[in-house]
Design an enzyme around this catalytic site. Sequence first.
Site, PDB file in Angstrom:
ATOM      1  N   THR A   1      11.303   3.323   5.039  1.00 48.43           N
ATOM      2  CA  THR A   1      12.727   3.212   4.725  1.00 48.43           C
ATOM      3  C   THR A   1      13.018   1.918   3.976  1.00 48.43           C
ATOM      4  O   THR A   1      13.768   1.903   2.989  1.00 48.43           O
ATOM      5  CB  THR A   1      13.566   3.265   6.017  1.00 48.43           C
ATOM      6  OG1 THR A   1      13.341   4.525   6.669  1.00 48.43           O
ATOM      7  CG2 THR A   1      15.044   3.114   5.725  1.00 48.43           C
TER       8      THR A   1
ATOM      9  N   GLU B   1       2.293   5.693   2.802  1.00 48.61           N
ATOM     10  CA  GLU B   1       2.348   7.006   2.173  1.00 48.61           C
ATOM     11  C   GLU B   1       1.108   7.219   1.294  1.00 48.61           C
ATOM     12  O   GLU B   1       0.725   6.327   0.541  1.00 48.61           O
ATOM     13  CB  GLU B   1       3.608   7.132   1.305  1.00 48.61           C
ATOM     14  CG  GLU B   1       4.902   7.027   2.094  1.00 48.61           C
ATOM     15  CD  GLU B   1       5.065   8.136   3.114  1.00 48.61           C
ATOM     16  OE1 GLU B   1       4.615   9.272   2.831  1.00 48.61           O
ATOM     17  OE2 GLU B   1       5.623   7.877   4.193  1.00 48.61           O
TER      18      GLU B   1
END
EC number: 2.7.1.-
Length: 305
Positions: free
Chosen positions: A68, A268
């Site tokens: 985030t 990621e």
Amino acid sequence: MSERKALLILHGKQALNEAVRAAVENKRKQGWELAVRLTWEAGDAQRLVTEALAAGYRQIIAGGGDGTLRDIAEALAAQPGKATLVLLPLGTANDFSHAAGIPLEPAEALELLEAPAHDIDLGEVGGQIFLNMATGGFGSQVTANTSEDLKKVLGGAAYLFTGLTRFSELHAAYGELQGPDFHWQGELLALGIGNGRQAGGGHVLCPEALVDDGLLDISILPAPQELVGTLKNLLSDGFGIDNMFVRARLPWVEIKVAEGLYINLDGEPLEGESLRFAARAGALRVHLPKDSPLLSATPRLSRPD
């Protein structure tokens, strides 16, 4: 617009976090006009940042995990100089915030609204921005295979647990790295390209990294002859084999990825056989503690609004 006005972009999973709610109410009692918006799906962080900037917000708070924080940092960097960023770490690992000395208690983290903003660097690869670190080899394989349920139960220890349970599957991978006056190729166990210092729930890969030097720290753990024994040490000591690393500090580095070399970006997965990482100097303005370990001895304060 009031100087004591900010927008908190909060990961949707934290909507019922009582500590966050109490911290927000406390800042409001101190005279802050503090609004809250929640993310729900991919793309929300970008949209909410765009809307906040259009509404004239000059301070944005990113509340969530490393992913985030990265998404919001990337959105802000796309419109430089519009607003400063406060980090409210609410994830499992909180690697960048740990290294930066940002409090993990929400009320204490929000006090950074009052702290000076510093111009910090970001990393970039293939058009993607990263705030903390790209990792490769063993470290990123463990991170990618750590389940969300396990993170909820064990917190940061989940990454270590996953590494131990998947021990038989871990192996060295081949990679080649090249940058200004630097070239390395061979088998490696772990790779870190850091703007921050740690990844994967506390594994310190780039212990000397700074966020305001215009450079990325490169750390390579070569695969030694005693591969299995070293992996055991790696898992039990949390990368406590510092003298084995090959290190460099570069404005950019190119990596040729061979089969078996897994790379991820702030958690990621990252695809591609040839990747170029570069530092974007002073790309983001972030409120950090004055004694943050990630700041140079003479840090760059951001320009006044």
